[in-house]
Scaffold this active site. Structure first.
Site, PDB file in Angstrom:
ATOM      1  N   LYS A  18      47.191   4.258 -80.427  1.00 13.04           N
ATOM      2  CA  LYS A  18      46.426   3.610 -79.359  1.00 13.04           C
ATOM      3  C   LYS A  18      46.979   2.224 -79.057  1.00 13.04           C
ATOM      4  O   LYS A  18      46.999   1.787 -77.897  1.00 13.04           O
ATOM      5  CB  LYS A  18      44.974   3.480 -79.847  1.00 13.04           C
ATOM      6  CG  LYS A  18      43.982   3.334 -78.771  1.00 13.04           C
ATOM      7  CD  LYS A  18      42.564   3.674 -79.191  1.00 13.04           C
ATOM      8  CE  LYS A  18      42.293   3.848 -80.655  1.00 13.04           C
ATOM      9  NZ  LYS A  18      41.940   2.661 -81.393  1.00 13.04           N
ATOM     10  N   ILE A  20      50.027   1.293 -79.161  1.00 12.22           N
ATOM     11  CA  ILE A  20      51.229   1.427 -78.307  1.00 12.22           C
ATOM     12  C   ILE A  20      50.796   1.670 -76.861  1.00 12.22           C
ATOM     13  O   ILE A  20      51.373   1.121 -75.928  1.00 12.22           O
ATOM     14  CB  ILE A  20      52.077   2.647 -78.753  1.00 12.22           C
ATOM     15  CG1 ILE A  20      52.437   2.552 -80.221  1.00 12.22           C
ATOM     16  CG2 ILE A  20      53.286   2.848 -77.847  1.00 12.22           C
ATOM     17  CD1 ILE A  20      53.632   1.755 -80.521  1.00 12.22           C
ATOM     18  N   ASP A  71      48.956  -4.059 -84.675  1.00 13.15           N
ATOM     19  CA  ASP A  71      49.015  -3.825 -83.227  1.00 13.15           C
ATOM     20  C   ASP A  71      49.424  -5.092 -82.473  1.00 13.15           C
ATOM     21  O   ASP A  71      49.970  -5.014 -81.368  1.00 13.15           O
ATOM     22  CB  ASP A  71      47.671  -3.324 -82.698  1.00 13.15           C
ATOM     23  CG  ASP A  71      47.531  -1.819 -82.918  1.00 13.15           C
ATOM     24  OD1 ASP A  71      48.574  -1.136 -82.949  1.00 13.15           O
ATOM     25  OD2 ASP A  71      46.399  -1.335 -83.087  1.00 13.15           O
ATOM     26  N   GLN A 193      37.542  16.557 -74.660  1.00 11.30           N
ATOM     27  CA  GLN A 193      36.263  16.654 -73.935  1.00 11.30           C
ATOM     28  C   GLN A 193      35.115  16.209 -74.837  1.00 11.30           C
ATOM     29  O   GLN A 193      34.196  15.527 -74.411  1.00 11.30           O
ATOM     30  CB  GLN A 193      36.003  18.093 -73.499  1.00 11.30           C
ATOM     31  CG  GLN A 193      36.931  18.583 -72.412  1.00 11.30           C
ATOM     32  CD  GLN A 193      36.573  20.010 -72.022  1.00 11.30           C
ATOM     33  OE1 GLN A 193      35.410  20.364 -71.942  1.00 11.30           O
ATOM     34  NE2 GLN A 193      37.569  20.836 -71.786  1.00 11.30           N
ATOM     35  N   GLY A 355      57.763  -9.193-100.045  1.00 13.84           N
ATOM     36  CA  GLY A 355      56.905  -8.463-100.970  1.00 13.84           C
ATOM     37  C   GLY A 355      56.181  -9.414-101.911  1.00 13.84           C
ATOM     38  O   GLY A 355      56.394 -10.638-101.868  1.00 13.84           O
ATOM     39  N   CYS A 382      62.373 -13.246 -97.029  1.00 11.16           N
ATOM     40  CA  CYS A 382      61.301 -13.831 -97.832  1.00 11.16           C
ATOM     41  C   CYS A 382      61.503 -13.531 -99.323  1.00 11.16           C
ATOM     42  O   CYS A 382      62.359 -14.147 -99.953  1.00 11.16           O
ATOM     43  CB  CYS A 382      59.954 -13.351 -97.304  1.00 11.16           C
ATOM     44  SG  CYS A 382      58.655 -14.517 -97.701  1.00 11.16           S
ATOM     45  N   HIS A 508      60.322 -14.801 -91.739  1.00 11.13           N
ATOM     46  CA  HIS A 508      60.372 -13.384 -91.351  1.00 11.13           C
ATOM     47  C   HIS A 508      60.930 -13.253 -89.936  1.00 11.13           C
ATOM     48  O   HIS A 508      60.167 -13.260 -88.971  1.00 11.13           O
ATOM     49  CB  HIS A 508      58.960 -12.778 -91.393  1.00 11.13           C
ATOM     50  CG  HIS A 508      58.441 -12.623 -92.780  1.00 11.13           C
ATOM     51  ND1 HIS A 508      58.582 -11.457 -93.492  1.00 11.13           N
ATOM     52  CD2 HIS A 508      57.803 -13.492 -93.588  1.00 11.13           C
ATOM     53  CE1 HIS A 508      58.040 -11.606 -94.692  1.00 11.13           C
ATOM     54  NE2 HIS A 508      57.557 -12.835 -94.783  1.00 11.13           N
ATOM     55  N   GLU A 510      61.902 -10.791 -88.390  1.00 10.54           N
ATOM     56  CA  GLU A 510      61.486  -9.555 -87.702  1.00 10.54           C
ATOM     57  C   GLU A 510      60.251  -9.783 -86.832  1.00 10.54           C
ATOM     58  O   GLU A 510      60.019  -9.039 -85.874  1.00 10.54           O
ATOM     59  CB  GLU A 510      61.224  -8.427 -88.720  1.00 10.54           C
ATOM     60  CG  GLU A 510      59.975  -8.544 -89.592  1.00 10.54           C
ATOM     61  CD  GLU A 510      60.136  -9.428 -90.835  1.00 10.54           C
ATOM     62  OE1 GLU A 510      61.059 -10.263 -90.862  1.00 10.54           O
ATOM     63  OE2 GLU A 510      59.320  -9.292 -91.771  1.00 10.54           O
TER      64      GLU A 510
END
Ligand code: GLN
Length: 541
Positions: A18, A20, A71, A193, A355, A382, A508, A510
């Site tokens: 959801k 995405i 998200d 439905q 981690g 990290c 980080h 990323e």
């Protein structure tokens, strides 16, 4: 423009993607409109910062230091904007603030109830975010599945909001699963439905439906859902299996969602997806490929390292390469279940990600040593950087037994130690060194070459650091700390010069990588890995 609200709900089961879909809707409206995403999560944690990533997926960290649901990673990557901690509402956050108000006496004489107090608090927060951000569109995703007890107050708040605003200013979008029974071939619409029945019972009427399915929805399926659920078939869209999630906005655009959103909300049609589509196709048509191993301890759930996967995809898109990922569980290496050589066979580059704690740590250190000695491209993020420093201290600097005090409090050489400001902190929520900080990059380093700048901003989430007392002992002609915090002795980047690519980052990278603005360090890793792969081929020939 007056704020328009889009509310995205999901039915049938969880894990449909959801986030995405919500992010894709946002993408279709950006940059024409100022889209502000809000995620509502039913759980009672104030934020996901204290949850195990294997249970809940990666904890995403925002520039403002907020620890939020993964998200938000999709929202930032799809909308190409920085989000704020305030935009993640959890039941824990809402209840905490209400209980605090109640204790302060703000409700004296009154009974504090879910309706109107909890729902009122939620609505007020939505409206105040919309106002503060001057949002054209407030894109609200309600986490979980409709029918869950724990997100009922969010649904009720949405119903109250719909009663308050103009019909043309609010749109409910519902997504559900359309399964196909093996051997039957037909996309089944009944579960969808039934999840709609639940929404109707709560007074919510979606006008756009999105069907999660293996393949795109057929015209017949669209007709059937439309007829059963009271929407024109043009308002029913496909969310099929794809090789990259970045294709979803393209599919929704192709099926006409831009126009439907504009019609439903009575606004002008947003502009088309431009460069996005070019980049997605660049990966689909990529001629090269590269294999990257991620050596961590949360590998049983790929979502634990979601942003790393995405950053690799971005870097691939800009290097004309498909990136294949391999998950390597370092606890297995540690226990001797699999030799490093075998675990990394065929990999052209390796990431050792962030981690916590001691499980798998020695396995990671052994992997790093192997990469350093065998000149295989390495990016340590990290914890990955901290362990690279430990490995170098032990193997090269003669500091036998060097360790982080996170693993061994009485190590003879605490080359990684707790940050001074962290010593006194007992509370576990939101107390690490978090969020965006500036980093000073050394001239003539690999990092400065990749970033093309001497001052950068990246995001952090850590309690430990390279012990400043060991910095000069560890640095050598080959190994140096190439980035630090301005005016503080906190080391934030390290690199080896006699190696094709050996870089460690305390931050980080990323988290800030986007399809249209990939992380320079990931670009560097992929470029170096491609080069190593080519050289290997040459040797074999
Ligand atoms: N456990 C290490 C620290 O707290 C690393 C954290 C991380 O990798 N995010 O400093």
């Amino acid at each position: 423009m007056r704020t328009k609200y889009i509310i995205v709900t999901g039915g049938v089961l969880s894990g449909l993607g959801k986030g995405i879909v919500a992010a894709s809707i946002g993408r279709l409206l950006t940059p024409t409109y100022n889209v502000v995403p809000v995620k509502c999560d039913g759980y009672l944690n104030v934020d996901p910062g204290t949850m195990n990533p294997v249970e809940h997926g990666e904890v995403f960290v925002l520039d403002d230091g907020g620890e939020v649901d993964l998200d938000f990673g999709h929202y930032e990557r799809f909308l190409n904007r920085d989000c704020k901690f305030e935009w993640n509402l959890t039941s824990g956050k809402i209840f905490k603030s209400l209980v605090e108000k109640e204790r302060k006496g703000e409700f004296l004489g009154k009974t504090v109830q879910v309706i109107p107090h909890v729902t009122g608090e939620i609505r007020e927060r939505w409206k105040s975010i919309a106002k503060k951000e001057k949002a054209d569109i407030l894109l609200i995703e309600i986490g979980g599945t409709v029918g869950d007890l724990e997100n009922l107050w969010f649904l009720e708040a949405a119903r109250e909001l719909a009663a308050e605003v103009d019909r043309k200013d609010i749109l409910f979008v519902h997504m559900g699963l359309l399964p196909v029974i093996d051997g039957q071939g037909q996309q089944k619409t009944k579960p969808m439905q039934q999840s709609l029945l639940f929404l109707r019972e709560r007074g919510l009427i979606p006008r756009v439906l999105i069907g999660r399915s293996k393949e795109r929805l057929t015209e017949k399926t669209k007709e059937r859902i439309g007829f059963a659920c009271n929407v024109p078939k043009e308002n029913v869209f496909s969310d099929p299996n794809v090789t990259s999630v970045y294709e979803i906005p393209l599919i929704l655009e192709e099926e006409g969602l831009r126009k439907v959103l504009a019609d439903e909300l009575d606004m002008k049609v947003p502009s088309k997806l431009g460069r996005w589509s070019e980049l997605v196709h660049a990966v689909k048509d990529a001629k090269k490929s590269v294999s990257i191993a991620v050596c961590g301890k949360y590998t049983e759930l790929a979502d634990s390292y979601l942003s790393i996967q995405e950053a690799l995809f971005h870097a691939g898109a800009h290097n004309d390469a498909k990136v294949h990922l391999r998950w390597v569980e370092t606890s297995d290496i540690e226990k001797g279940k699999i030799p490093i050589k075998d675990a990394l066979k065929g990999c052209d580059g390796v990431i050792v990600p962030g981690g916590f704690g001691s499980r798998g740590v020695e396995g990671k250190i052994n992997v790093i040593q192997y990469l350093r000695e065998n000149k295989i491209p390495f990016l340590g993020i990290c914890y990955g950087m901290q362990l690279a420093v430990i490995e170098y201290a032990r193997s090269v600097c003669g500091l036998g037994g060097a360790n982080t005090t996170e693993v061994n409090a009485s190590t003879s050489h605490p080359v990684i130690d707790i940050l001074p400001e962290q010593r006194a902190i007992a509370y576990k929520g939101g107390t690490m060194r978090l969020g965006g900080h500036n980093v000073e990059v050394k001239k003539a380093s690999k990092a400065s070459g990749l970033y093309g700048a001497l001052s950068i901003r990246e995001r952090f989430r850590h309690r430990y650091e390279v012990n400043p007392q060991y910095v000069s002992h560890i640095e050598s002609a080959q190994f140096r700390f190439s980035g630090k915090a301005p005016n503080q002795p906190i080391m934030q980047l390290c690199e080896l010069s006699d190696h094709p690519f050996f870089v460690g980052t305390q931050f980080h990278p990323e988290l800030t990588s986007r399809l249209e603005r990939p992380s320079p360090l990931f670009l560097g890793l992929i470029a170096a890995s491609l080069k190593c792969k080519e050289q290997k081929f040459k040797l074999w020939k």
